[in-house]
Design a protein around this motif. Sequence first.
Motif, PDB file in Angstrom:
ATOM      1  N   ASN A 196       0.816  -1.211   0.000  1.00 11.68           N
ATOM      2  CA  ASN A 196       0.000   0.000   0.000  1.00 11.68           C
ATOM      3  C   ASN A 196       0.846   1.256   0.000  1.00 11.68           C
ATOM      4  O   ASN A 196       0.347   2.341  -0.208  1.00 11.68           O
ATOM      5  N   LYS A 226      -3.520   3.837  -1.173  1.00  8.27           N
ATOM      6  CA  LYS A 226      -2.362   3.287  -1.887  1.00  8.27           C
ATOM      7  C   LYS A 226      -1.474   4.466  -2.277  1.00  8.27           C
ATOM      8  O   LYS A 226      -1.937   5.448  -2.838  1.00  8.27           O
ATOM      9  N   LEU A 231      -3.752   0.893  -9.483  1.00 13.53           N
ATOM     10  CA  LEU A 231      -4.584   1.960  -8.936  1.00 13.53           C
ATOM     11  C   LEU A 231      -5.487   2.500 -10.039  1.00 13.53           C
ATOM     12  O   LEU A 231      -5.017   3.119 -10.978  1.00 13.53           O
ATOM     13  N   ASN A 277      -8.672   9.549 -12.888  1.00  8.51           N
ATOM     14  CA  ASN A 277      -8.294   8.275 -13.498  1.00  8.51           C
ATOM     15  C   ASN A 277      -8.585   8.376 -14.990  1.00  8.51           C
ATOM     16  O   ASN A 277      -9.733   8.560 -15.398  1.00  8.51           O
TER      17      ASN A 277
END
Length: 169
Positions: free
Chosen positions: A4, A44, A99, A130
């Motif tokens: 993480n 993370k 991720l 993202n």
Amino acid sequence: KYSNCARIADGVLGCKGRGLAFNRAMIKRYPLIEQENFSVNIPKTAVLCTDIFHEFMESKELYMVALSNMEDVVVLDYYLRASLPTHLIDDLMAFFDVLKRPIAIRSSSLLEDAHYQPFAGVYSTYMVPNIPDRYEMLRAVSDAIKGVYASVFFKDSKAYMMATSNVID
């Protein structure tokens, strides 16, 4: 994928990076910290160590720009036109593989948690959504990293550094 909190490169971790890594280690070591109605989560995290910063600054000859009196927008432009070390690309791509969320790009200065002269909040922070296209994601994250690096040498950052009796170089 199995960590993480990942460290990228061999240099020193800044205060925020060290704090996140320490808290993650404490949660893992003492699972009783997480109780039924109380959850402690560390997102993370990947921390770029100081040698990445120094390599970027030296290989692109940015110290002259950093220590100049150029306007912030000009400093930022120089940094955005410079490329990050190529060996960082594989590490960032591996991070994107695990991720699938927005990423906060933040400073982790060695000065941030100083007791009497904290630097928290002095440098820029960027939020990167993202992006499905990994190469577009790489471009956005790289620009955000370079933007954080440039913000260390913005006029307000330099003024704060002088006011706290630190030396910019």
